[in-house]
Design an enzyme around this catalytic site. Structure first.
Site, mmCIF file in Angstrom:
data_model
loop_
_atom_site.group_PDB
_atom_site.id
_atom_site.type_symbol
_atom_site.label_atom_id
_atom_site.label_comp_id
_atom_site.label_asym_id
_atom_site.label_seq_id
_atom_site.Cartn_x
_atom_site.Cartn_y
_atom_site.Cartn_z
ATOM 1 N N LYS A 78 0.355 -1.131 -0.109
ATOM 2 C CA LYS A 78 0.084 0.013 -0.014
ATOM 3 C C LYS A 78 0.807 1.386 0.072
ATOM 4 C CE LYS A 78 -3.709 2.311 2.525
ATOM 5 N NZ LYS A 78 -4.873 1.439 3.493
ATOM 6 N N SER A 153 -9.564 1.865 3.146
ATOM 7 C CA SER A 153 -8.982 2.754 1.950
ATOM 8 C C SER A 153 -7.541 1.587 2.208
ATOM 9 C CB SER A 153 -8.307 3.435 3.242
ATOM 10 O OG SER A 153 -6.905 3.273 3.425
ATOM 11 N N SER A 177 -10.162 -0.921 7.430
ATOM 12 C CA SER A 177 -9.417 -0.365 5.699
ATOM 13 C C SER A 177 -8.934 -1.767 5.350
ATOM 14 C CB SER A 177 -8.549 0.598 5.495
ATOM 15 O OG SER A 177 -9.242 1.593 6.238
#
Lengths: 485, 103
Positions: A78, A153, A177
């Site tokens: 990420k 996210s 997330s």
């Protein structure tokens, strides 16, 4: 075709010398090339770096000197995980050109274990959001339905795994997330106990809630990644010195007599009917394996969203105060008069609307006159949520419930109403508040062929237990084997 | 029950924005005013809960006073750290705009 191998299958294949790291990478990159333009998964592709890493892994394979079970296997990070010499944007304009001078601990550990990095994945800006629609670089589309969000996210990491561009990915989970995008994309994801994995070098969102964890196609794969990334870190003082179990060796415990708590508060009328039915079918599967279901109450659940949107913006506003554009970050366009003007212009041009909204909310609830009514009150109710879980775990071994209210929604569906968007996190926030680990695994598909996730929550530092429980389900079912592409 | 009285008005939004070093336009401020009031009205739900004898939870690890050895360890060279900044450098320092203005 090698992109279809799970992490475990790839690892076994490499050890048996049936495949080479460079061959595996080739197939993953081929897939990546075919899907990334359309799905917008990666903010930065690192194919050249990956090729070098794979060549080095090829040599280690020849000599039989593997660095770890993950050696030579493609994975993604990420983009809030900082990587030395590789652009790390946090999906924000303010860090669009930021090239960190160091590696996050989780990145360093994975590189040391032989990670072949496919790239840095999309996220909502500074991990603030649940769809990646708040990324400064566009939304990631769901591999199962391109009109829908991949979740967030960590939506880029989820889509990277679901579309089979890599065998595993790292995400972060502050209020859901990892779990929610895993659920939306039909993969497995683990939110760890707060403190189990170092946060050092991962851009801070809400420091008392942030966790770093693995996302992959199977629970067995998650266990393999956990063995590498978990543990104490001198650079993160919130990582207790608790031994890291050999997660992969603890996946074969039978579930006879396992007591599963089913919290009434998670099965309200707000839960989508199809979702409810699919979760109930999954619970029946556990009963077949000898587990016992018990209804429980987690009464403070209904306050979780409200306190999350006090505590997390408060912590975010403090963390983002350091973004002044001086030591790193955006150089604003136009003339700058003085230092204050520089701050204003940097932050105004650099931050997107959701981040600004949360900074304002955070500084409001922390300001004199409102601190007691909002912030202190929220911290007290956080105690009640934590106690709910402590009490529940006196009676049951784990808790099972839905991850989300519904399956992945259409892009843009929640844009008009900020509050209704926040309320979508109602089932993932409580475990974050209590700091307990929680697993999301695919447990069925709805009539639109969209995946639905089951959430398995355990006491602090019970990752070994919930991974085993998730793995047992995957031995009995095939939902995790379905391919989006 | 949404409180009909505004929890935060336009002036406060602008004040908080200034404290946050965010120069929001009038139009943006109006948008935030509406959204924040909507969110803060929802927070009224917390008034239902009696928290008189409840302690605050600031962290969940239970760790206290985590210490490490006071030892010098090598870090990145100053040059590498300086290169990260997009601002001009003078004598290995980052040049910033005036902090204090002449009247």
């Amino acid at each position: 075709m090698l992109e279809n191998l799970t992490l475990k299958e790839a690892s076994d294949g490499l050890r048996a010398k049936k495949i080479k790291p460079s061959e595996l990478l080739n197939d993953n990159l081929e897939r990546l090339k075919n899907v990334n333009t359309e799905l917008n998964i990666y903010l930065t592709e690192t194919a050249e770096i990956a090729k070098n890493q794979a060549s080095e892994a090829d040599l280690r394979q020849e000599k039989g000197n593997f660095l770890s079970l993950l050696d030579g296997i493609p994975g993604a990070l990420k983009d809030i995980v900082n990587t030395k010499g590789i652009r790390s944007t946090s999906a924000s304009k303010i860090l669009e050109n930021f090239i960190p001078p160091y590696n996050a601990t989780v990145a360093q550990k994975l590189f040391d274990a032989g990670l072949v990095l496919t790239g840095k994945t999309n996220t909502d800006e500074f991990a603030c959001g649940g769809t990646t629609e708040f990324s400064a670089f566009g939304v990631t589309k769901n591999p199962w339905d391109k009109e829908r969000v991949a979740g967030g996210s960590s939506g880029g990491s989820a889509a990277a795994v679901a579309s089979r561009t890599c065998q595993y990915a790292i995400g972060t989970d502050t209020g859901g997330s990892i779990r929610q995008p895993a659920s939306f994309c039909g993969i497995s994801g683990l939110k760890v106990t707060y403190g189990r994995v170092s946060r050092s070098g991962v851009t801070a969102m809400a420091s008392s809630l942030d966790t770093v964890g693995p996302m992959a196609r199977t629970v067995e794969d998650l266990a393999m990644v956990m063995e590498v990334i978990a543990g104490t870190d001198i650079n993160d003082s919130t990582t207790p010195k608790i031994d890291v179990p050999k997660y992969t060796e603890l996946l074969n415990q039978d579930l006879k007599g396992l007591k599963i708590g089913i919290p009434r508060e998670y099965f309200t009328e707000k839960l989508d009917d199809e979702n409810r039915q699919i979760i109930q079918n999954a619970l029946k599967e556990y009963e077949k394996m000898g587990a016992v279901l018990k209804e429980i109450n987690l009464p403070a659940t209904k306050y979780a969203v409200a306190i999350y949107y006090i505590i997390s913006p408060a912590e975010l506003s403090a963390n983002l105060a350091r973004f002044d554009g001086i030591r790193y970050g955006l150089k604003p366009e136009g003339n700058v008069d003085d230092i204050a003007d520089q701050y204003y212009k940097t932050r105004n041009q650099g931050f997107g609307p959701e981040v600004k909204r949360r900074i304002l909310t955070g500084n409001y609830v922390l300001s004199a006159g409102y601190f007691d009514a909002y912030y202190k009150k929220a911290l007290k109710i956080r105690t009640l949520i934590k106690q709910d879980f402590e009490n529940a775990f006196k009676d049951v071994d784990v808790i099972m419930c839905p991850v989300t209210l519904s399956s992945a929604y259409k892009i843009g569906a929640k844009n008009d109403d900020v509050l209704s968007m926040y309320l979508e996190d109602a089932f993932t926030i409580p475990a974050s508040m209590a700091g307990v680990p929680s697993l999301s695994i695919p447990c069925g598909f709805n009539s639109e062929n969209l995946p639905i996730g089951l959430q398995i929550i355990g006491p602090q530092f019970s990752e070994d237990k919930i991974l085993n429980i998730g793995h047992q389900f995957q031995l009995m079912t095939d939902w995790h084997k379905k391919s989006a592409i | 029950m949404a409180n009909s009285e505004k929890k935060i008005d336009l002036e406060q939004i602008k004040h908080i924005a200034e404290l946050s070093r965010l120069a929001v336009s009038d139009e943006e401020a109006k948008g935030y005013e509406e959204q924040l009031n909507h969110i803060l009205d929802y927070m009224d739900i917390l008034n239902e809960v009696n928290t008189d004898n409840v302690e605050m939870t600031l962290q969940v690890t239970g760790l206290k006073n985590v210490m490490r050895e006071d030892k010098v360890i090598p870090i990145e060279s100053a040059q590498n750290l300086l290169e990260v900044s997009e601002l001009p450098k003078i004598n290995n320092q980052i040049a910033v705009k005036a902090v204090i203005k002449e009247d």
